[in-house]
Design a protein around this motif. Structure first.
Motif, PDB file in Angstrom:
ATOM      1  N   MET A  39      14.169  56.827 -45.159  1.00  0.00           N
ATOM      2  CA  MET A  39      13.745  56.864 -43.910  1.00  0.00           C
ATOM      3  C   MET A  39      13.373  58.431 -43.293  1.00  0.00           C
ATOM      4  O   MET A  39      14.084  59.140 -43.741  1.00  0.00           O
ATOM      5  N   SER A  42      12.339  56.838 -37.171  1.00  0.00           N
ATOM      6  CA  SER A  42      12.676  55.347 -36.793  1.00  0.00           C
ATOM      7  C   SER A  42      11.305  54.538 -37.407  1.00  0.00           C
ATOM      8  O   SER A  42      11.616  53.380 -37.682  1.00  0.00           O
ATOM      9  N   ILE A 118       8.527  45.798 -46.200  1.00  0.00           N
ATOM     10  CA  ILE A 118       8.314  46.668 -45.052  1.00  0.00           C
ATOM     11  C   ILE A 118       6.772  47.026 -45.211  1.00  0.00           C
ATOM     12  O   ILE A 118       6.385  47.388 -46.098  1.00  0.00           O
ATOM     13  N   ILE A 138       5.452  52.163 -40.260  1.00  0.00           N
ATOM     14  CA  ILE A 138       5.930  51.124 -40.431  1.00  0.00           C
ATOM     15  C   ILE A 138       5.279  49.960 -39.254  1.00  0.00           C
ATOM     16  O   ILE A 138       5.258  50.272 -38.053  1.00  0.00           O
ATOM     17  N   ASN A 140       5.410  46.400 -39.468  1.00  0.00           N
ATOM     18  CA  ASN A 140       6.121  45.052 -39.411  1.00  0.00           C
ATOM     19  C   ASN A 140       7.232  45.292 -40.387  1.00  0.00           C
ATOM     20  O   ASN A 140       7.097  45.790 -41.694  1.00  0.00           O
ATOM     21  N   VAL A 141       8.214  44.437 -40.452  1.00  0.00           N
ATOM     22  CA  VAL A 141       9.148  44.080 -41.236  1.00  0.00           C
ATOM     23  C   VAL A 141       9.382  42.813 -41.679  1.00  0.00           C
ATOM     24  O   VAL A 141       9.434  41.792 -40.451  1.00  0.00           O
ATOM     25  N   LEU A 142       9.282  42.190 -42.711  1.00  0.00           N
ATOM     26  CA  LEU A 142       9.065  40.758 -43.085  1.00  0.00           C
ATOM     27  C   LEU A 142      10.411  40.293 -43.823  1.00  0.00           C
ATOM     28  O   LEU A 142      10.557  40.879 -44.927  1.00  0.00           O
ATOM     29  N   VAL A 143      11.307  39.252 -43.363  1.00  0.00           N
ATOM     30  CA  VAL A 143      12.264  39.091 -44.239  1.00  0.00           C
ATOM     31  C   VAL A 143      12.441  37.527 -44.339  1.00  0.00           C
ATOM     32  O   VAL A 143      11.847  36.649 -43.398  1.00  0.00           O
ATOM     33  N   ASP A 144      13.032  37.017 -45.491  1.00  0.00           N
ATOM     34  CA  ASP A 144      13.448  35.632 -45.774  1.00  0.00           C
ATOM     35  C   ASP A 144      14.362  35.108 -44.451  1.00  0.00           C
ATOM     36  O   ASP A 144      15.266  36.057 -44.152  1.00  0.00           O
ATOM     37  N   GLU A 145      13.941  34.086 -43.911  1.00  0.00           N
ATOM     38  CA  GLU A 145      14.707  33.377 -42.849  1.00  0.00           C
ATOM     39  C   GLU A 145      16.285  33.291 -43.037  1.00  0.00           C
ATOM     40  O   GLU A 145      17.131  33.815 -42.244  1.00  0.00           O
TER      41      GLU A 145
ATOM     42  N   ALA B   2      10.586  30.468 -45.850  1.00  0.00           N
ATOM     43  CA  ALA B   2       9.863  31.114 -44.528  1.00  0.00           C
ATOM     44  C   ALA B   2      10.260  32.533 -44.361  1.00  0.00           C
ATOM     45  O   ALA B   2      11.457  32.790 -44.311  1.00  0.00           O
ATOM     46  N   LYS B   3       9.225  33.079 -44.033  1.00  0.00           N
ATOM     47  CA  LYS B   3       9.591  34.402 -43.758  1.00  0.00           C
ATOM     48  C   LYS B   3       9.337  34.792 -42.206  1.00  0.00           C
ATOM     49  O   LYS B   3       8.527  34.138 -41.608  1.00  0.00           O
ATOM     50  N   ILE B   4      10.170  35.555 -41.624  1.00  0.00           N
ATOM     51  CA  ILE B   4      10.331  36.017 -40.226  1.00  0.00           C
ATOM     52  C   ILE B   4       9.979  37.476 -40.050  1.00  0.00           C
ATOM     53  O   ILE B   4      10.224  38.336 -40.724  1.00  0.00           O
ATOM     54  N   SER B   5       8.981  37.730 -39.051  1.00  0.00           N
ATOM     55  CA  SER B   5       8.640  39.203 -38.556  1.00  0.00           C
ATOM     56  C   SER B   5       9.695  39.701 -37.832  1.00  0.00           C
ATOM     57  O   SER B   5       9.978  38.990 -36.685  1.00  0.00           O
ATOM     58  N   LEU B   6      10.195  40.709 -38.214  1.00  0.00           N
ATOM     59  CA  LEU B   6      11.352  41.523 -37.059  1.00  0.00           C
ATOM     60  C   LEU B   6      10.587  42.825 -36.212  1.00  0.00           C
ATOM     61  O   LEU B   6      11.063  43.244 -35.659  1.00  0.00           O
ATOM     62  N   GLY B   7       9.241  42.828 -36.431  1.00  0.00           N
ATOM     63  CA  GLY B   7       8.804  43.994 -35.998  1.00  0.00           C
ATOM     64  C   GLY B   7       8.944  45.427 -36.486  1.00  0.00           C
ATOM     65  O   GLY B   7       9.222  45.473 -37.585  1.00  0.00           O
ATOM     66  N   VAL B   8       8.792  46.280 -35.717  1.00  0.00           N
ATOM     67  CA  VAL B   8       9.042  47.750 -36.489  1.00  0.00           C
ATOM     68  C   VAL B   8      10.219  48.190 -36.381  1.00  0.00           C
ATOM     69  O   VAL B   8      10.948  48.400 -35.290  1.00  0.00           O
ATOM     70  N   LYS B   9      11.095  48.477 -37.506  1.00  0.00           N
ATOM     71  CA  LYS B   9      12.324  48.704 -37.791  1.00  0.00           C
ATOM     72  C   LYS B   9      12.535  49.707 -38.801  1.00  0.00           C
ATOM     73  O   LYS B   9      11.843  49.495 -39.629  1.00  0.00           O
ATOM     74  N   PRO B  10      13.448  50.450 -38.684  1.00  0.00           N
ATOM     75  CA  PRO B  10      13.805  51.368 -39.905  1.00  0.00           C
ATOM     76  C   PRO B  10      14.747  50.526 -40.815  1.00  0.00           C
ATOM     77  O   PRO B  10      15.854  50.278 -40.449  1.00  0.00           O
ATOM     78  N   ALA B  11      13.859  50.138 -41.826  1.00  0.00           N
ATOM     79  CA  ALA B  11      14.356  48.882 -42.584  1.00  0.00           C
ATOM     80  C   ALA B  11      14.689  49.275 -43.993  1.00  0.00           C
ATOM     81  O   ALA B  11      15.075  48.435 -44.911  1.00  0.00           O
ATOM     82  N   ILE B  12      14.732  50.491 -44.503  1.00  0.00           N
ATOM     83  CA  ILE B  12      15.061  50.742 -45.842  1.00  0.00           C
ATOM     84  C   ILE B  12      16.610  50.437 -46.103  1.00  0.00           C
ATOM     85  O   ILE B  12      17.297  51.116 -45.245  1.00  0.00           O
ATOM     86  N   PHE B 167      20.333  48.225 -39.831  1.00  0.00           N
ATOM     87  CA  PHE B 167      20.103  47.160 -39.023  1.00  0.00           C
ATOM     88  C   PHE B 167      21.422  46.790 -38.049  1.00  0.00           C
ATOM     89  O   PHE B 167      21.152  46.643 -36.615  1.00  0.00           O
ATOM     90  N   GLN B 168      22.384  47.128 -38.817  1.00  0.00           N
ATOM     91  CA  GLN B 168      23.670  46.636 -38.016  1.00  0.00           C
ATOM     92  C   GLN B 168      24.660  47.802 -38.291  1.00  0.00           C
ATOM     93  O   GLN B 168      25.660  47.741 -37.842  1.00  0.00           O
TER      94      GLN B 168
END
Ligand SMILES: Cc1cc2nc3c(=O)[nH]c(=O)nc-3n(C[C@H](O)[C@H](O)[C@H](O)COP(=O)(O)O)c2cc1C
Ligand SMILES: Cc1cc2nc3c(=O)[nH]c(=O)nc-3n(C[C@H](O)[C@H](O)[C@H](O)COP(=O)(O)O)c2cc1C
Lengths: 239, 239
Positions: A39, A42, A118, A138, A140-145, B2-12, B167-168
């Motif tokens: 990163m 952000s 990402i 970035i 969008n970030v796409l993740v499996d549900e 199913a894939k979900i969009s989380l928007g713009v996040k620092p995701a690495i 993320f967390q």
């Protein structure tokens, strides 16, 4: 403890293992493995890639790429994408057995088999001493549900991510959660009976994760905006 | 899936957890935690740090810093160094209970309790959108003797390194070795019965680690110099 000097070595551990997805000129998919990445802000990803990779050319042309995180389940394919070049074997991606769809956000493929992707636009390319330094914005970030935790946030312990070591080039699994940032450190200060920040924080247990996300990621301005006041000094920002 | 969009996040994922060691004006020690960091070249480390940290000031003045890798055993202290600022508490380091000696290579402290430390001179500072981008020229890598494997190389599985998630904000232990780069990927190509590079490599099993260190780290020139000919195309460099 006796300490030994190893000389000059790339010694940061671990490096993440990411897959860069791009489109070739003819619209077919290329994927390559990258370990020198991280990163840069952000909303900015950074990768260091050699000039002569097909991927580097593709990013320059389409101004976009995706980054997926390698996992234990995808280790063989993720390594394969780092051995074969799309410039040499036009069927590189097809032979992996993986599948791709076009990103809805950028001109690059999303590889379906990876649980976290990402989606980036090329923000800037600069040259580093050995490689091209590519910054991705970035989108969008796409993740499996099923990667989401009960709180609706990405739960990385479900990813089974692998990491890479620069000394012996091995892959290692990232294991269980062992602690929470901005919580573990309180043990030190209470052991040593000090610091009002920790007394404040004790009274407001719930602020810890808000503190840390405000801190690890944010500009000073965002930090002030996002962080609950109990963690005003947690990032050293208010100091 | 199913894939979900989380928007713009620092995701690495993951980010490493490193400790930057510096000297304050009066020669006392400061240590801070950094997660946005990585390799920028074979002999260059990179960290992104906020302007207002005491550490940033210290690096500018002494033109040097060390980077240590956080471990399960040092998790509480490593988190503490990321909560308290040396600018606010001059006894920050002392209160951790850890010990430091001066680096033999650079004007910065080596924290004895960490098993792996990278000793860096300030190479360059540039500004990133949110933070200062600091490049460090590696002068030496110092490790506890017992971290070496039977082959005399650093064995990262002995480190018990921890990593961080954006993320967390949790800490996770890096576990056992699960594979070797430039070996796992062969499974794909043999499954698909292709590519002469993999047949060549099968005949010369021992080249795999030389291949991968030549590849992951090297410039094109170094790659050609260092890599055994069996892995000429392994990095995509010869293509
Ligand atoms: C674990 C691993 C890490 C790698 N890291 C990098 C890297 O950080 N930078 C780079 O330029 N190449 C890296 N490579 C090499 C490229 O992935 C490889 O040369 C690939 O074949 C390039 O594919 P392309 O020509 O289709 O783009 C890595 C390979 C592996 C297996
Ligand atoms: C897990 C973790 C990761 C952090 N990562 C960063 C980072 O990447 N960049 C940064 O500027 N601060 C980061 N921080 C915050 C600093 O470590 C913290 O503000 C520290 O108190 C600064 O100390 P100093 O003022 O003594 O230099 C992180 C903190 C934690 C706990």
């Amino acid at each position: 403890m006796a300490k030994i000097s190893l000389g000059v070595k790339p010694a940061i551990f671990p490096s993440p293992v990411l897959l860069i997805g791009t489109y070739n000129d003819d619209g077919s998919v290329d994927v390559m493995t990258v370990a020198w990445a991280g990163m840069a802000a952000s909303d900015l990803t950074e990768v260091y890639i050699l000039e002569n990779h097909r991927t580097t050319e593709n990013i320059r042309k389409r101004k976009a790429f995706t980054l997926a995180i390698a996992t234990v389940e995808t280790m063989a394919q993720s390594d394969y994408f780092g051995i074969v070049s799309g410039a040499k074997d036009p069927q590189k991606f097809e032979k992996s057995g993986f599948h791709a769809v076009k990103s809805e956000y950028v001109d690059a493929p999303v590889i379906e088999e990876y649980p976290l992707t990402i989606e980036c636009e090329l923000e800037e390319e600069t040259s580093a001493p050995e490689e091209a330094r590519i910054l991705g914005k970035i989108k969008n970030v796409l993740v499996d549900e099923k990667m989401l935790g009960d709180n609706g946030k990405m739960d990385v312990s479900k990813l089974h991510a692998i990491v890479w070591d620069n000394f012996q080039a091995g892959y290692y699994a990232v294991g269980e959660k062992v602690g929470q940032s901005f919580v573990e450190g309180k043990k030190i200060s209470s052991l040593n009976k000090l610091a009002d920040w920790s007394e404040d924080a004790d009274k407001k247990e719930d602020t810890s994760s808000a503190c840390s996300s405000a801190c690890g990621a944010a500009t000073l301005e965002e930090e002030k905006k996002e962080a609950p006041s109990a963690c005003g000094s947690a990032c050293g920002a208010a100091n």
